[in-house]
Design an enzyme around this catalytic site. Structure first.
Site, PDB file in Angstrom:
ATOM      1  N   ASP A   1      -0.708  -5.744   9.444  1.00 32.92           N
ATOM      2  CA  ASP A   1      -1.708  -4.754   9.043  1.00 32.92           C
ATOM      3  C   ASP A   1      -2.954  -5.536   8.649  1.00 32.92           C
ATOM      4  O   ASP A   1      -2.976  -6.235   7.640  1.00 32.92           O
ATOM      5  CB  ASP A   1      -1.200  -3.920   7.859  1.00 32.92           C
ATOM      6  CG  ASP A   1      -2.165  -2.788   7.494  1.00 32.92           C
ATOM      7  OD1 ASP A   1      -3.246  -2.696   8.105  1.00 32.92           O
ATOM      8  OD2 ASP A   1      -1.832  -1.997   6.591  1.00 32.92           O
TER       9      ASP A   1
ATOM     10  N   LYS B   1     -13.302  -1.120   6.126  1.00 38.18           N
ATOM     11  CA  LYS B   1     -13.859  -1.987   5.103  1.00 38.18           C
ATOM     12  C   LYS B   1     -14.924  -2.929   5.671  1.00 38.18           C
ATOM     13  O   LYS B   1     -16.021  -3.027   5.138  1.00 38.18           O
ATOM     14  CB  LYS B   1     -12.746  -2.814   4.443  1.00 38.18           C
ATOM     15  CG  LYS B   1     -11.537  -2.008   3.951  1.00 38.18           C
ATOM     16  CD  LYS B   1     -11.890  -1.043   2.851  1.00 38.18           C
ATOM     17  CE  LYS B   1     -10.656  -0.468   2.160  1.00 38.18           C
ATOM     18  NZ  LYS B   1      -9.752   0.287   3.028  1.00 38.18           N
TER      19      LYS B   1
ATOM     20  N   TRP C   1       0.855  -1.191   0.000  1.00 38.96           N
ATOM     21  CA  TRP C   1       0.000   0.000   0.000  1.00 38.96           C
ATOM     22  C   TRP C   1       0.894   1.245   0.000  1.00 38.96           C
ATOM     23  O   TRP C   1       1.870   1.318   0.751  1.00 38.96           O
ATOM     24  CB  TRP C   1      -0.896  -0.036   1.236  1.00 38.96           C
ATOM     25  CG  TRP C   1      -1.831   1.118   1.403  1.00 38.96           C
ATOM     26  CD1 TRP C   1      -2.610   1.712   0.462  1.00 38.96           C
ATOM     27  CD2 TRP C   1      -2.090   1.824   2.625  1.00 38.96           C
ATOM     28  NE1 TRP C   1      -3.352   2.729   1.007  1.00 38.96           N
ATOM     29  CE2 TRP C   1      -3.044   2.818   2.334  1.00 38.96           C
ATOM     30  CE3 TRP C   1      -1.614   1.704   3.939  1.00 38.96           C
ATOM     31  CZ2 TRP C   1      -3.535   3.698   3.305  1.00 38.96           C
ATOM     32  CZ3 TRP C   1      -2.101   2.554   4.897  1.00 38.96           C
ATOM     33  CH2 TRP C   1      -3.054   3.544   4.580  1.00 38.96           C
TER      34      TRP C   1
END
Length: 452
Positions: free
Chosen positions: A258, A294, A177
């Site tokens: 993560d 999310k 990311w």
């Protein structure tokens, strides 16, 4: 004409005379000051004239370009946010219910939270990621603090390590990311990469990963995507995770997970947490950043948590005391609303079950989009092997398209994505899959295959 007072005037007259002279002098000085003021009529450069315009964020900039496009067929597959089949943002029904419950509770106030956030939220978040029967939780070896979504959780953890951990180097996967290197660098860590994605197979470069972590200095920090690797959608198998765990523990490498997509990748909260639970089960230490953006659709509420698993309860308590010293000057204490929604859902068994059903529905729709896109490309006879679309998992697909092909698709088909060919499967629908398949087919046909 100004009145003059003689020496024989009364004291009051003399005081008035002095005042008149003072005001007359002040008036002249004031006019002079205005005339020669350094800011009066000043048209020079700003003290910030040297500041250069920063480039758009490579991900958020996609949306900026998309918004400027007047085309009725435009499609935004850049930003990682879930959309319904109708292409609309989704607020989960269970989230609406929780908000209504909070609204109806007249005892709720808007006071500051403690530095570490809502106690129930922290306890329930740890239980969600580590499992209800986790020995680390049972033995009080976990400290969890509420943070500003995944980004804030990563930053707080990184700042803590920069202050208190003996190794200042973190290894991150290549690619990862785009915010990861910025977060860790600004926190004071040195960022290096390890091999992860194989563009030839559009899968995992497992041998390269093992070699790079094997040659990392003992004690180095390693960033691991818990599931649904961003941007590739390529995850290790459970057997590969076990090899990674053994290697890292043998070299005392410190895992920093993560976890941005728990439950959102496979549809199962437990399955998507298996990699983390492997590392916790061996009794070793690790860091975990959680996000509810999310899996609960709480993107703008900025809800997340940082958990640190320690060797003993005493160490965990001391770590928490230092995490407070990181958080206090950073954002003082976290916001109340989003974390209250999460805590309300997680502590009510009926609401929790309703959430898991809605969560699985989101994950299943994304899987369906993968299947539909793969079928559409196969039907069109698009050159190359596109099976990676259905092998990858989670919100994103790393298509293998190059920047020229992406540019072609944006220009000719009004389809927006990041230049590395990453597309958000959550932004697709049954109606838009044919348009995307046409664009990919045209790009590959006109500009050639890229690592197919």
């Amino acid at each position: 004409m100004r009145r003059e007072f003689t020496s024989s005037s009364s004291p009051a007259d003399r005081r008035l005379n002095a005042l008149v002279r003072h005001l007359a002098t002040a008036s002249i000085e004031s006019r002079t000051a205005v005339a020669f003021s350094p800011t009066s009529g000043f048209h020079g450069d700003s003290v910030f004239s040297h500041v250069v315009r920063a480039p758009e964020d490579p991900i958020l900039g996609v949306t900026v370009a998309y918004n400027k496009d007047p085309s009725p067929v435009k499609l935004n597959l850049g930003v990682g946010a879930y959309r319904t089949e109708e292409g609309k943002p989704l607020v989960l029904n269970v989230v609406r219910k929780a908000e209504q419950m909070l609204l109806n509770d007249r005892s709720r106030v808007k006071e500051y939270l403690p530095i570490v956030g809502i106690a129930d939220f922290n306890k329930l978040s740890a239980k969600l990621i580590f499992g209800a029967d986790s020995p680390a939780i049972r033995e009080n070896r976990v400290t969890t603090v509420q943070c500003l979504s995944g980004t804030g959780s990563l930053r707080v953890g990184a700042e803590f390590m920069a202050r208190h951990y003996h190794q200042k180097t973190i290894y991150i996967p290549q690619p990862t990311w785009g915010n990861h290197p910025k977060i860790f660098t600004l926190a004071g860590l040195s960022v290096k990469t390890y091999r992860y994605y194989d563009p030839n197979t559009r899968g995992l470069n497992f041998q390269g990963l093992l070699e790079d972590l094997g040659s990392a200095p003992s004690g180095s920090i390693v960033l691991l995507h818990a599931c649904a690797h961003n941007p590739t959608g390529v995850d290790p198998t459970l057997q590969q995770w076990e090899q990674i765990r053994q290697l890292m523990r043998s070299k005392t490498l410190l895992p920093f997970f993560d976890s941005a997509y728990q439950g959102f990748a496979s549809g199962s909260l437990d399955q998507d947490a298996q990699s983390i639970r492997m590392f916790v089960a061996d009794g070793g230490e690790c860091f975990v950043a959680q996000s509810y953006a999310k899996n609960m659709g709480l993107y703008g509420e900025r809800v997340g948590a940082l958990s640190v698993v320690c060797k003993t309860a005493e160490v965990a308590s001391r770590v928490e005391s230092q995490l407070k010293l990181v958080i206090r000057p950073m954002f003082s204490n976290p916001p109340i609303h989003g974390a209250s929604i999460v805590a309300t859902i997680l502590k009510d068994s009926n609401m929790f079950n309703e959430w898991t059903i809605e969560l699985k529905a989101m994950a299943d729709r994304i899987k369906s989009m993968r299947g539909q896109l793969f079928d559409a490309l196969r039907t069109r006879g698009t050159p190359g092997d596109w099976s990676h679309i259905i092998k990858q998992i989670g919100m994103f697909t790393f298509t293998g398209l190059n920047s020229k092909q992406v540019e072609f698709m944006t220009r000719e088909y009004h389809i927006y994505m990041t230049s590395d060919g990453r597309i958000s499967m959550a932004g697709l629908s049954s109606k838009t899959v044919p348009h995307l398949a046409d664009a990919i087919h045209a790009a590959v046909t006109h500009l050639g295959q890229n690592n197919s």
